[in-house]
Enzyme design. Structure first.
Site, mmCIF file in Angstrom:
data_model
loop_
_atom_site.group_PDB
_atom_site.id
_atom_site.type_symbol
_atom_site.label_atom_id
_atom_site.label_comp_id
_atom_site.label_asym_id
_atom_site.label_seq_id
_atom_site.Cartn_x
_atom_site.Cartn_y
_atom_site.Cartn_z
ATOM 1 N N ASP A 82 0.824 -1.212 0.000
ATOM 2 C CA ASP A 82 0.000 0.000 0.000
ATOM 3 C C ASP A 82 0.858 1.263 0.000
ATOM 4 O OD1 ASP A 82 -2.019 -1.841 0.340
ATOM 5 O OD2 ASP A 82 -2.868 -0.890 2.130
ATOM 6 N N HIS A 226 3.820 -2.220 3.082
ATOM 7 C CA HIS A 226 3.860 -0.875 2.503
ATOM 8 C C HIS A 226 5.211 -0.676 1.830
ATOM 9 C CE1 HIS A 226 0.826 -0.761 5.671
ATOM 10 N NE2 HIS A 226 0.254 0.234 5.010
#
Length: 268
Positions: A82, A226
């Site tokens: 993400d 991430h």
């Protein structure tokens, strides 16, 4: 990306067995992550035909270099990233390419617009899946309808102009979703994707911690990471090694939904 003040709130979708049940929870547009008591309760997830869902979530990239696994038989896991693309995304792509591993990248529109068009094109060209993570990483449940719509449309339009890919999956920032977010997501032709393994790499910037938590994956898991963080990229060799030794194949979330079968390209 900064997290909201209630960062202790667990954003983990519980693992459901069998795999088909997990996929319904993760992929149906109405599915929601656990929420604080102050958040409105959304409608329960609808049960849909997984074959139809898999076709709807067809991966956009043709010509991938490795044969697709059969996730009905093989041990499959979906690694998801993400908040990027960021300064370490290129190195992450190098590591994935060396291991012939596919992943799903939920990109933030303003990160793409900040001079990283080449990285987004590379993600698509190297066989990974692109997903919508809004334009500004806003908590969608707090937005009025018009801004909620723009957060998704603006990122979708930019990625489509740059790559030709129409994204079919979306992840709400912070996992915060409700029935209104689900309806708008469906209107734009996407399914929401949450996760069942949270590495908490946004909080604990320690490669060993990231590796240990990612290694908790089980068949059918969706792992949250991430690509903004150097520690996450440093952890990837260990993550790939440990899961590979346990016989896992690395697939996109759409491949996981379709049992690992690749669908035809759909650029338009």
């Amino acid at each position: 990306m900064n997290r909201p003040r209630n960062r202790g709130w667990p954003l983990v979708v519980p693992l459901v067995v069998p795999l088909a049940a997990l996929l319904v929870v993760l992929l149906v547009g109405g599915a929601c992550a656990p929420r604080p008591p102050s958040m409105p309760v959304s409608r329960p997830p609808q049960v849909v035909d997984l074959g139809l869902l898999a076709r709807r979530l067809a991966a956009m990239q043709p010509g991938w270099p490795a044969p697709a696994p059969d996730c009905r038989r093989d041990r499959c896991v979906a690694l998801t990233f993400d908040d990027g693309p960021g300064p370490h995304t290129g190195r992450l792509l190098d590591l994935l390419r060396a291991r012939r591993a596919r992943a799903t990248f939920f990109v933030v529109g303003h990160m793409v617009a900040a001079g990283r068009a080449g990285l987004v094109r590379r993600i698509a060209q190297e066989g990974h899946e692109l997903g919508n993570h809004t334009w500004s990483h806003a908590a969608l449940t707090a937005l009025p309808d018009d801004r909620l719509r723009r957060e998704l449309l603006r990122t979708g339009d930019l990625v489509r102009r740059l790559t030709g890919v129409r994204m079919r999956v979306m992840r709400p920032p912070y996992g915060m979703t409700d029935g209104r977010v689900a309806r708008e997501t469906r209107r734009q032709g996407m399914a929401q994707i949450l996760w069942d393994v949270d590495t908490r790499d946004w909080r604990d910037r320690d490669p060993a911690d990231v590796t240990r938590r990612a290694a908790r994956a089980s068949p059918g898991s969706v792992v949250l990471m991430h690509d903004l963080h150097r520690a996450t990229v440093r952890a990837m060799t260990g993550v790939l090694d440990r899961l590979s030794r346990r016989g896992y194949r690395f697939v996109t979330v759409s491949e996981l939904a379709g049992g690992g079968r690749r669908a035809s390209a759909a650029k338009r």
